[in-house]
Design a protein around this motif. Structure first.
Motif, PDB file in Angstrom:
ATOM      1  N   LEU A   1       2.440  85.129   7.712  1.00 58.60           N
ATOM      2  CA  LEU A   1       3.415  85.375   8.773  1.00 58.60           C
ATOM      3  C   LEU A   1       4.705  85.955   8.213  1.00 58.60           C
ATOM      4  O   LEU A   1       5.284  86.874   8.794  1.00 58.60           O
ATOM      5  N   GLY A   2       5.145  85.418   7.089  1.00 61.31           N
ATOM      6  CA  GLY A   2       6.368  85.921   6.481  1.00 61.31           C
ATOM      7  C   GLY A   2       6.247  87.365   6.045  1.00 61.31           C
ATOM      8  O   GLY A   2       7.153  88.171   6.247  1.00 61.31           O
ATOM      9  N   ARG A   3       5.113  87.713   5.486  1.00 60.79           N
ATOM     10  CA  ARG A   3       4.924  89.078   4.990  1.00 60.79           C
ATOM     11  C   ARG A   3       4.715  90.093   6.107  1.00 60.79           C
ATOM     12  O   ARG A   3       5.235  91.198   6.051  1.00 60.79           O
ATOM     13  N   ILE A   4       3.937  89.732   7.137  1.00 60.79           N
ATOM     14  CA  ILE A   4       3.647  90.725   8.174  1.00 60.79           C
ATOM     15  C   ILE A   4       4.769  90.857   9.195  1.00 60.79           C
ATOM     16  O   ILE A   4       4.730  91.754  10.029  1.00 60.79           O
ATOM     17  N   SER A   5       5.765  89.992   9.120  1.00 61.96           N
ATOM     18  CA  SER A   5       6.895  90.126  10.044  1.00 61.96           C
ATOM     19  C   SER A   5       8.035  90.927   9.420  1.00 61.96           C
ATOM     20  O   SER A   5       9.041  91.180  10.071  1.00 61.96           O
ATOM     21  N   ARG A   6       7.870  91.354   8.187  1.00 64.51           N
ATOM     22  CA  ARG A   6       8.900  92.141   7.506  1.00 64.51           C
ATOM     23  C   ARG A   6       8.887  93.589   7.985  1.00 64.51           C
ATOM     24  O   ARG A   6       7.828  94.150   8.266  1.00 64.51           O
ATOM     25  N   PRO A   7      10.054  94.200   8.036  1.00 63.77           N
ATOM     26  CA  PRO A   7      10.116  95.613   8.437  1.00 63.77           C
ATOM     27  C   PRO A   7       9.240  96.517   7.575  1.00 63.77           C
ATOM     28  O   PRO A   7       8.693  97.502   8.060  1.00 63.77           O
ATOM     29  N   ARG A   8       9.078  96.214   6.286  1.00 59.63           N
ATOM     30  CA  ARG A   8       8.250  97.045   5.401  1.00 59.63           C
ATOM     31  C   ARG A   8       6.806  97.097   5.869  1.00 59.63           C
ATOM     32  O   ARG A   8       6.133  98.115   5.716  1.00 59.63           O
ATOM     33  N   PHE A   9       6.309  95.995   6.416  1.00 59.84           N
ATOM     34  CA  PHE A   9       4.933  95.972   6.913  1.00 59.84           C
ATOM     35  C   PHE A   9       4.798  96.891   8.125  1.00 59.84           C
ATOM     36  O   PHE A   9       3.855  97.667   8.230  1.00 59.84           O
ATOM     37  N   PHE A  10       5.767  96.802   9.044  1.00 56.00           N
ATOM     38  CA  PHE A  10       5.729  97.676  10.222  1.00 56.00           C
ATOM     39  C   PHE A  10       5.915  99.133   9.817  1.00 56.00           C
ATOM     40  O   PHE A  10       5.321 100.027  10.409  1.00 56.00           O
ATOM     41  N   ALA A  11       6.719  99.374   8.791  1.00 61.29           N
ATOM     42  CA  ALA A  11       6.903 100.742   8.295  1.00 61.29           C
ATOM     43  C   ALA A  11       5.580 101.288   7.763  1.00 61.29           C
ATOM     44  O   ALA A  11       5.270 102.475   7.948  1.00 61.29           O
ATOM     45  N   LEU A  12       4.783 100.445   7.115  1.00 64.56           N
ATOM     46  CA  LEU A  12       3.470 100.856   6.623  1.00 64.56           C
ATOM     47  C   LEU A  12       2.564 101.274   7.787  1.00 64.56           C
ATOM     48  O   LEU A  12       1.910 102.314   7.738  1.00 64.56           O
ATOM     49  N   ILE A  13       2.560 100.473   8.835  1.00 64.15           N
ATOM     50  CA  ILE A  13       1.741 100.793  10.016  1.00 64.15           C
ATOM     51  C   ILE A  13       2.198 102.113  10.629  1.00 64.15           C
ATOM     52  O   ILE A  13       1.374 102.980  10.941  1.00 64.15           O
ATOM     53  N   LEU A  14       3.510 102.280  10.784  1.00 66.13           N
ATOM     54  CA  LEU A  14       4.025 103.515  11.381  1.00 66.13           C
ATOM     55  C   LEU A  14       3.720 104.716  10.498  1.00 66.13           C
ATOM     56  O   LEU A  14       3.424 105.810  11.005  1.00 66.13           O
ATOM     57  N   ASP A  15       3.754 104.525   9.169  1.00 61.56           N
ATOM     58  CA  ASP A  15       3.398 105.600   8.257  1.00 61.56           C
ATOM     59  C   ASP A  15       1.941 105.992   8.452  1.00 61.56           C
ATOM     60  O   ASP A  15       1.621 107.184   8.563  1.00 61.56           O
ATOM     61  N   ARG A  16       1.047 105.010   8.510  1.00 60.41           N
ATOM     62  CA  ARG A  16      -0.383 105.293   8.702  1.00 60.41           C
ATOM     63  C   ARG A  16      -0.645 105.893  10.081  1.00 60.41           C
ATOM     64  O   ARG A  16      -1.606 106.603  10.285  1.00 60.41           O
ATOM     65  N   ALA A  17       0.252 105.605  11.034  1.00 62.82           N
ATOM     66  CA  ALA A  17       0.114 106.130  12.395  1.00 62.82           C
ATOM     67  C   ALA A  17       0.690 107.532  12.524  1.00 62.82           C
ATOM     68  O   ALA A  17       0.411 108.231  13.495  1.00 62.82           O
ATOM     69  N   GLY A  18       1.536 107.924  11.571  1.00 64.56           N
ATOM     70  CA  GLY A  18       2.211 109.207  11.675  1.00 64.56           C
ATOM     71  C   GLY A  18       3.281 109.201  12.750  1.00 64.56           C
ATOM     72  O   GLY A  18       3.577 110.233  13.351  1.00 64.56           O
ATOM     73  N   VAL A  19       3.885 108.033  12.982  1.00 63.86           N
ATOM     74  CA  VAL A  19       4.890 107.874  14.034  1.00 63.86           C
ATOM     75  C   VAL A  19       6.258 107.694  13.393  1.00 63.86           C
ATOM     76  O   VAL A  19       6.436 106.837  12.532  1.00 63.86           O
ATOM     77  N   ASP A  20       7.226 108.493  13.845  1.00 62.99           N
ATOM     78  CA  ASP A  20       8.594 108.394  13.361  1.00 62.99           C
ATOM     79  C   ASP A  20       9.453 107.871  14.506  1.00 62.99           C
ATOM     80  O   ASP A  20       9.996 108.650  15.291  1.00 62.99           O
ATOM     81  N   LEU A  21       9.533 106.562  14.607  1.00 60.25           N
ATOM     82  CA  LEU A  21      10.263 105.919  15.692  1.00 60.25           C
ATOM     83  C   LEU A  21      10.860 104.628  15.165  1.00 60.25           C
ATOM     84  O   LEU A  21      10.210 103.905  14.396  1.00 60.25           O
ATOM     85  N   ASP A  22      12.090 104.336  15.560  1.00 61.98           N
ATOM     86  CA  ASP A  22      12.777 103.106  15.170  1.00 61.98           C
ATOM     87  C   ASP A  22      11.921 101.897  15.550  1.00 61.98           C
ATOM     88  O   ASP A  22      11.341 101.851  16.627  1.00 61.98           O
ATOM     89  N   LEU A  23      11.883 100.909  14.656  1.00 65.21           N
ATOM     90  CA  LEU A  23      11.042  99.727  14.865  1.00 65.21           C
ATOM     91  C   LEU A  23      11.340  99.014  16.179  1.00 65.21           C
ATOM     92  O   LEU A  23      10.423  98.595  16.889  1.00 65.21           O
ATOM     93  N   ASP A  24      12.618  98.864  16.528  1.00 70.51           N
ATOM     94  CA  ASP A  24      12.957  98.221  17.797  1.00 70.51           C
ATOM     95  C   ASP A  24      12.384  98.997  18.977  1.00 70.51           C
ATOM     96  O   ASP A  24      11.876  98.412  19.936  1.00 70.51           O
ATOM     97  N   LEU A  25      12.461 100.314  18.910  1.00 66.53           N
ATOM     98  CA  LEU A  25      11.922 101.128  19.999  1.00 66.53           C
ATOM     99  C   LEU A  25      10.405 100.998  20.072  1.00 66.53           C
ATOM    100  O   LEU A  25       9.834 100.986  21.165  1.00 66.53           O
ATOM    101  N   VAL A  26       9.758 100.883  18.920  1.00 69.22           N
ATOM    102  CA  VAL A  26       8.305 100.693  18.898  1.00 69.22           C
ATOM    103  C   VAL A  26       7.940  99.417  19.645  1.00 69.22           C
ATOM    104  O   VAL A  26       7.032  99.404  20.476  1.00 69.22           O
ATOM    105  N   ARG A  27       8.662  98.351  19.362  1.00 68.81           N
ATOM    106  CA  ARG A  27       8.360  97.070  20.022  1.00 68.81           C
ATOM    107  C   ARG A  27       8.499  97.178  21.534  1.00 68.81           C
ATOM    108  O   ARG A  27       7.645  96.713  22.286  1.00 68.81           O
TER     109      ARG A  27
END
Length: 154
Positions: free
Chosen positions: A15-41
């Protein structure tokens, strides 16, 4: 003899690791999406629950009304959501995703799948099936506790 992993430590660590911004950045990188994390949520919540008003969205995202309102304005400017009067109350504006917004959400979902595919690349089909079965069992037990707790507070 090897010590068995403590599920509590494993769960908290995950839970600690997957809630970090770096984890979400990895997902967005693999998705090819350039959008602020808050906006993604917000976008993902709107896609799942829309049309939705700003107050309900703020509560769902656990943010305050002004922040949710600003985020909706940014998503609308990018053409990812559309806002309109609620049919039941014209004072309320609801948000829905546009086709482009839905495309972004689908890309994010594919990014999640790509991350999982990378993680499970050397796992056997049996191990993947067992993890899914045990995780479902764990999640069902956790959600049953939450629902029981909610029922006690009504």
């Amino acid at each position: 003899m090897e010590k068995a992993e403590d599920y509590y430590d494993v769960w908290l660590g995950m839970l600690g690791r997957i809630s970090r911004p770096r984890f979400f950045a990895l997902i967005l990188d693999r998705a090819g999406v350039d959008l602020d994390l808050d906006l993604v949520r917000y976008l993902v919540h709107i896609d799942m629950r829309g049309p939705i008003g700003v107050l309900d969205l703020a509560e769902l995202a656990e943010q305050n009304h002004p922040k949710a309102s600003r985020s909706l304005a940014r998503l609308e400017q990018r053409g990812l959501i559309r806002r309109a009067e609620a049919p039941h109350d014209r004072r309320i504006k609801t948000a829905t995703v546009t086709p482009e917004g839905h495309r972004v959400v689908e890309a994010i979902n594919q990014g999640r799948r790509r991350v999982l595919d990378e993680v499970f690349a050397d796992w056997s089909a049996h191990d993947r099936t067992e993890l899914a079965r045990l995780t479902r069992r764990f999640a069902d037990g956790m959600f049953a506790l939450v629902e029981a707790q909610d029922g006690e507070h009504l």
